[in-house]
Motif scaffolding. Structure first.
Motif, short mmCIF file in Angstrom:
data_model
loop_
_atom_site.label_atom_id
_atom_site.label_comp_id
_atom_site.label_asym_id
_atom_site.label_seq_id
_atom_site.Cartn_x
_atom_site.Cartn_y
_atom_site.Cartn_z
N SER A 202 0.83 -1.20 0.00
CA SER A 202 0.00 0.00 0.00
C SER A 202 0.87 1.25 0.00
CB SER A 202 -0.91 0.00 1.24
OG SER A 202 -1.73 -1.15 1.24
N PHE A 203 0.23 2.39 -0.30
CA PHE A 203 0.94 3.66 -0.27
C PHE A 203 1.16 4.12 1.17
CE2 PHE A 203 -0.99 4.11 -4.55
CZ PHE A 203 0.18 4.29 -5.26
N SER A 204 2.32 4.71 1.38
CA SER A 204 2.59 5.37 2.66
C SER A 204 2.44 6.87 2.43
CB SER A 204 4.01 5.04 3.14
OG SER A 204 4.35 5.84 4.24
N THR A 205 1.43 7.45 3.06
CA THR A 205 1.13 8.87 2.80
C THR A 205 2.27 9.78 3.21
OG1 THR A 205 0.00 8.94 4.93
CG2 THR A 205 -1.34 8.55 2.98
N THR A 206 3.09 9.31 4.15
CA THR A 206 4.22 10.15 4.58
C THR A 206 5.33 10.20 3.53
OG1 THR A 206 5.17 8.24 5.72
CG2 THR A 206 3.77 9.71 7.03
N SER A 207 5.21 9.33 2.50
CA SER A 207 6.23 9.31 1.46
C SER A 207 6.09 10.47 0.49
CB SER A 207 6.15 8.00 0.66
OG SER A 207 6.29 6.89 1.51
N PHE A 214 2.96 12.27 -5.69
CA PHE A 214 2.10 11.10 -5.82
C PHE A 214 1.74 10.82 -7.28
CE2 PHE A 214 -2.46 9.70 -6.03
CZ PHE A 214 -2.21 8.36 -5.77
N LEU A 215 1.57 11.87 -8.07
CA LEU A 215 1.14 11.68 -9.46
C LEU A 215 2.17 10.95 -10.31
CD1 LEU A 215 -0.65 15.05 -10.34
CD2 LEU A 215 -1.59 12.96 -9.36
N GLY A 216 3.39 10.82 -9.83
CA GLY A 216 4.40 10.07 -10.57
C GLY A 216 4.33 8.58 -10.34
N GLU A 217 3.46 8.12 -9.45
CA GLU A 217 3.32 6.68 -9.17
C GLU A 217 2.52 5.99 -10.28
OE1 GLU A 217 4.49 4.86 -6.60
OE2 GLU A 217 5.57 6.60 -5.79
N PHE A 218 2.77 4.68 -10.46
CA PHE A 218 2.07 3.91 -11.49
C PHE A 218 0.66 3.53 -11.03
CE2 PHE A 218 6.52 2.54 -12.66
CZ PHE A 218 6.55 3.28 -13.84
N HIS A 232 2.22 5.92 -32.29
CA HIS A 232 1.83 5.84 -30.89
C HIS A 232 2.87 5.08 -30.08
CE1 HIS A 232 -2.00 7.63 -31.67
NE2 HIS A 232 -2.34 6.71 -32.54
N ALA A 233 3.19 5.60 -28.92
CA ALA A 233 4.11 4.92 -28.00
C ALA A 233 3.32 4.53 -26.76
CB ALA A 233 5.26 5.84 -27.63
N TRP A 234 3.60 3.37 -26.22
CA TRP A 234 2.88 2.87 -25.05
C TRP A 234 3.83 2.81 -23.87
CZ3 TRP A 234 -2.32 1.86 -25.48
CH2 TRP A 234 -2.83 1.82 -26.78
N GLU A 235 3.30 3.11 -22.69
CA GLU A 235 4.09 3.04 -21.47
C GLU A 235 3.17 2.81 -20.27
OE1 GLU A 235 6.02 6.83 -21.37
OE2 GLU A 235 4.36 7.79 -20.34
N TYR A 236 3.79 2.44 -19.16
CA TYR A 236 2.98 2.29 -17.94
C TYR A 236 2.43 3.65 -17.53
CZ TYR A 236 4.47 -2.52 -17.27
OH TYR A 236 4.66 -3.87 -17.42
N GLU A 237 1.14 3.65 -17.19
CA GLU A 237 0.46 4.90 -16.87
C GLU A 237 0.76 5.32 -15.43
OE1 GLU A 237 -4.08 6.22 -17.57
OE2 GLU A 237 -3.80 4.84 -15.88
N THR A 238 1.01 6.60 -15.26
CA THR A 238 1.11 7.17 -13.92
C THR A 238 -0.19 7.88 -13.59
OG1 THR A 238 2.00 9.28 -14.72
CG2 THR A 238 3.60 7.53 -14.21
N TYR A 239 -0.37 8.26 -12.32
CA TYR A 239 -1.62 8.92 -11.91
C TYR A 239 -1.76 10.31 -12.53
CZ TYR A 239 -2.81 5.34 -8.50
OH TYR A 239 -3.17 4.15 -7.92
N PHE A 240 -0.70 10.81 -13.14
CA PHE A 240 -0.76 12.15 -13.73
C PHE A 240 -1.88 12.25 -14.76
CE2 PHE A 240 0.27 15.26 -16.95
CZ PHE A 240 0.71 16.35 -16.23
N TYR A 241 -1.96 11.25 -15.64
CA TYR A 241 -2.90 11.35 -16.77
C TYR A 241 -4.36 11.21 -16.34
CZ TYR A 241 1.46 10.97 -19.27
OH TYR A 241 2.75 11.19 -19.72
N PRO A 242 -4.74 10.19 -15.55
CA PRO A 242 -6.16 10.13 -15.13
C PRO A 242 -6.56 11.32 -14.26
CG PRO A 242 -4.87 8.41 -14.03
CD PRO A 242 -4.00 8.98 -15.11
N TYR A 243 -5.65 11.83 -13.44
CA TYR A 243 -6.00 12.98 -12.60
C TYR A 243 -6.09 14.27 -13.42
CZ TYR A 243 -6.18 10.92 -7.97
OH TYR A 243 -6.59 10.22 -6.87
N GLU A 244 -5.31 14.35 -14.47
CA GLU A 244 -5.44 15.50 -15.36
C GLU A 244 -6.83 15.51 -15.98
OE1 GLU A 244 -2.60 17.53 -18.69
OE2 GLU A 244 -3.30 15.48 -19.13
#
Length: 860
Positions: A202-207, A214-218, A232-244
């Motif tokens: 799980s995530f540690s909020t203190t991190s 946080f948005l840099g996490e997968f 098109h290039a494919w890569e593992y998604e970070t939280y940046f894109y869905p939160y945007e």
């Protein structure tokens, strides 16, 4: 001219269409229908101009230039050498009166009936009024939209903060929920899709300090990046894109709901009356979406700056505008205090880092000269006796050291001095030979030691100062030499740099000019032109062997020289040429450094080379260095130079003045490592600081690219843990071919053996063909580098004999194998003719083209 007749018919049809349009424009101006005669009277003055414009444009654009010339010749013009612009002008002048179309006559001959004229006026007038009404309506709609946009901008200035506070609360609920429920994955490069993501719990909020952290996490999903250059290039998604996407969507919901609530009723009523439909949130968004684009990005950037701990406090309190606005203002003030503290800490760390960098590196690279040293500079062109004069002076001294750029040159001077009864030792990274009573030493420049003192030191090929990876060895030798006389040999382009380094004190300059002229041949060289005394130069081992094979098959006796050839073999190849056992040499640019041979003509079979990064043209200095080997006083009183292509360009480079070198290379020293270890103890940090260190003016840092690649193989292993940084860097810096996978693996095995206290593994030796023998020679050379570094001279003597035997085998393979080498088709293995210029035969090429043609998609 038939073409003119066709063009005239086309121009007439186009003119008739223009007259129809002109009639419509005439009629729509009048509320009451004017007569047909009124039209003819008012517009007749323009008819001929309409025809001329259409006719001249058509013939100017559609008649071929050759036809224009023929037409003008028939009119009596002399048009040879006439430019295009004047030609068109003459043609237009002559053609303008060619069979004109008389519009007025045509109109008079084809008058409309009175009723048709009236109906045409009514239709045109009706369409005109309709257009006027549409324009008026469009202006009204545009005015309403301006009013709405003005309202949106005004309201945005007042309510932007309130909107953000509401969005902040919505975002906080989603973000905190994800932090508490989602899975954390191990960090890897996002494009490495072949590696499955590993869960880390799980995530540690203190991190996380800020939302951006946080948005840099997968997320665990795959993301498509459409901006990739190759589709098109494919890569593992970070939280940046869905939160945007989340922020953008909810920004629209919050903003348009608020705008619709605040919009004046009068604006809604005006909109409905002009557009004929009610103003809705959706229609409001269509009008003002371009304004919101910037606002959405602004909100998302603000969200990323939020502190995660502030969001936790936020979700505990139900949304109320006044309460949350107050909380935001309070958080904002605290954030500013935090940022000020963080900036102060960052500044402190930067200042500390700059101080550390200065302490470790800063004072290491300033020259330190002794005032009692005489510097004698031998400056001039290739093959002018510079090295001979310097070594002659060293021979006369009680003690001396010669520093060579190549092991072969060190061997050559070692043999020369001992043959002339001047006892001389040899010291390179791969061998050490001691001669009784020797006070002289011949070595490679990397073997220079600051503590050794001699009466005379000779430093050859000083222009190598600028080499980014090896240049520091010359800098160290020049600036740290301990001798009464230091003789420095270099080309003209290093003169100014040397004077800057050694100062203007005890400096004596000897200038050298070629006594034998160089003559560039005007005819492009082909292999069939090869003659006795030629040195044919190309820029890869493969090309050398292939060219030598072709020449030998044509009846020539050939010596070969290339960089990866064992020095002993190279020496024997040279001796064969010197003694006349071979009549020509095929060589790489290795021939350009310190090899004095009886060469009649230098032939550049290629004019470009691969420099490790890209394929590029030869530089002026490279051309001069190699071409200068042509001509030998007493044998050939003229040196000839030939090129297989680009003769004019290469001749210019050969003759142009030298551009002075402006920088010299610097690299880590033992002193640097000693100071580094006061602060840190890992090589990773050292490479990081080396990158951060700003190279002093006039210097260029060594890339340490090969050292970094080797370090990646042993990062975090016992090798790194058990060796001192100085020792570790010494092993990383060993001069061997890192591109050979076998040698890199051998290096790694030896490193593990050293730290585990085991015997060094013996090098793998194969001798089935020339290539295997050359790799075996390099493998023994690497083994010797380890043995001498570990002080195991007794073992080294045995392996030097083994290496000598391998060198004999390489020489024998060059004698027996090269003649039988032939180019074969990479596809089918068919033997190709010596002069065939492609890697596959014609038949395989045709088959490949047919296959590609079949695969081509249809054109629509």
């Amino acid at each position: 001219m038939q073409k003119l007749h066709i063009l005239r018919e086309e121009a007439i049809e186009e003119t008739k269409r223009k007259i129809d349009e002109d009639i419509a424009h005439f009629l729509e101006k009048y509320e009451k229908c004017p007569s047909y005669q009124d039209y003819l009277t008012e517009r007749s003055a323009f008819f001929q101009q309409i025809w001329l414009n259409i006719w001249l444009n058509k013939v100017t654009n559609d008649v071929l230039r050759s036809h224009k010339k023929a037409f003008l010749r028939d009119k009596g013009y002399e048009i040879e050498g006439t430019d295009k612009k004047l030609l068109n002008k003459l043609f237009r002048n002559e053609i303008r009166d060619y069979e004109p179309f008389h519009i007025l006559n045509w109109l008079k001959e084809n008058p409309p009936s009175e009723s048709d004229w009236q109906k045409h006026h009514q239709r045109v007038r009706k369409e005109s009024l309709k257009k006027d009404e549409e324009k008026k309506q469009a202006l009204l709609q545009k005015d309403i939209q301006k009013d709405i946009l003005s309202f949106v901008n005004h309201t945005m200035d007042k309510l932007e903060l309130q909107w953000y506070v509401e969005l902040r609360y919505i975002f906080a609920k989603r973000c905190i929920n994800d932090l508490e429920t989602k899975t954390k994955y191990r960090s890897i490069e996002p494009f490495m899709l072949e590696e499955k993501l590993e869960e880390e719990g799980s995530f540690s909020t203190t991190s996380f300090t800020t939302v951006a952290d946080f948005l840099g996490e997968f997320t665990g999903s795959i993301h498509k990046k459409s901006e990739h250059w190759n589709g098109h290039a494919w890569e593992y998604e970070t939280y940046f894109y869905p939160y945007e996407r989340f922020v953008f969507y909810h920004s629209e919901q919050v903003v348009y709901r608020s705008l619709f609530q605040h919009i004046p009723e009068g604006l809604k009523t005006d909109y409905e009356s002009v557009f004929g439909q009610e103003l809705s949130e959706e229609r409001l968004s269509r009008i003002s979406h371009h304004i919101l684009l910037t606002l959405k990005s602004t909100f998302f950037n603000r969200i990323q700056e939020e502190y995660v701990e502030d969001l936790y406090k936020l979700v505990e309190i139900p949304f109320g505008l006044d309460v949350h606005l107050s909380m935001y203002e309070k958080d904002l003030k605290q954030r500013e205090v935090r940022k000020a503290a963080e900036l102060a800490e960052l500044k402190r760390k930067q200042e500390e880092e700059e101080r550390v960098l200065e302490d470790i590196f800063g004072r290491e690279y300033s020259p330190s000269f002794r005032g009692d040293i005489n510097y004698i500079l031998h400056i001039g062109e290739t093959n002018t006796g510079k090295t001979h004069h310097a070594i002659s002076r060293m021979k006369e001294a009680k003690s001396g050291m010669y520093l060579a750029p190549l092991r072969l040159l060190a061997l050559e001077v070692f043999d020369k001095l001992n043959s002339e009864d001047v006892p001389c030792n040899l010291k390179t990274g791969e061998e050490e030979k001691e001669v009784p009573l020797a006070n002289h030493v011949s070595s490679t420049v990397e073997m220079f030691r600051e503590k050794d003192e001699y009466e005379v030191i000779v430093i050859d090929e000083a222009q190598m100062l600028a080499d980014q990876d090896r240049g520091f060895a010359w800098y160290r030798a020049i600036t740290k030499a301990r001798a009464k006389e230091v003789h420095i040999i270099g080309s003209e382009n290093v003169r100014e740099l040397l004077l800057e380094l050694v100062g203007e004190g005890n400096v004596e300059i000897h200038n050298y000019k070629r006594e034998i002229p160089l003559q560039v041949e005007s005819k492009e060289f082909q292999l069939k032109h090869a003659k006795k005394g030629d040195a044919v130069v190309c820029f890869s081992r493969k090309k050398v062997l292939d060219t030598a094979s072709r020449l030998q098959n044509n009846g020539h006796k050939v010596s070969m020289i290339y960089g990866s050839m064992p020095p002993e073999t190279r020496k024997r190849q040279m001796l064969q040429f010197i003694k006349g056992k071979t009549d020509m040499i095929v060589a790489t640019d290795a021939i350009g450094m310190g090899l004095n041979l009886p060469i009649r003509r230098i032939v550049f079979l290629e004019t470009d080379k691969f420099d490790g990064t890209r394929r590029r043209r030869l530089t002026s200095q490279e051309v001069k260095q190699i071409a200068g080997r042509a001509g030998r006083k007493g044998i050939y009183n003229e040196g000839r130079v030939a090129f297989a292509k680009d003769i004019k360009m290469m001749k210019q480079r050969l003759e142009q003045p030298d551009q002075s070198l402006r920088t010299f290379a610097i690299a880590p020293t033992s002193g640097v490592f000693e100071r580094f270890q006061r602060y840190y103890h890992d090589m990773d940090t050292f490479f990081y600081l080396w990158d951060k260190f700003k190279s002093p003016f006039g210097t260029e840092k060594a890339t340490l690219f090969e050292e970094r690649e080797l370090y990646e193989l042993i990062r975090g292993t016992d090798i790194e843990a058990k060796l001192s940084l100085n020792d570790l860097y010494g092993f990383l810096h060993l001069p061997f071919s890192k591109k050979e996978a076998q040698l890199t693996e051998q290096w790694l095995q030896c490193m593990f053996a050293i730290v585990d206290g085991e015997d060094l593994p013996e090098p793998e030796l194969k001798n089935h063909n020339l290539e295997q023998k050359e790799v075996s020679y390099k493998a023994v050379g690497l083994h010797l580098l380890f043995l001498y570094r570990l002080g195991r001279q007794t073992e080294a003597f045995y392996w030097e004999r083994v290496r000598s035997e391998i060198a004999d085998g390489v020489h024998e393979s060059l004698r027996t194998e090269v003649t039988s080498m032939s180019q074969t088709c990479k596809q089918c293995g068919k033997k190709l003719s010596p002069n065939f210029g492609f890697p596959i035969c014609d038949r395989c090429h045709t088959t490949r083209v047919k296959r590609r043609t079949k695969r081509k998609p249809p054109h629509f």
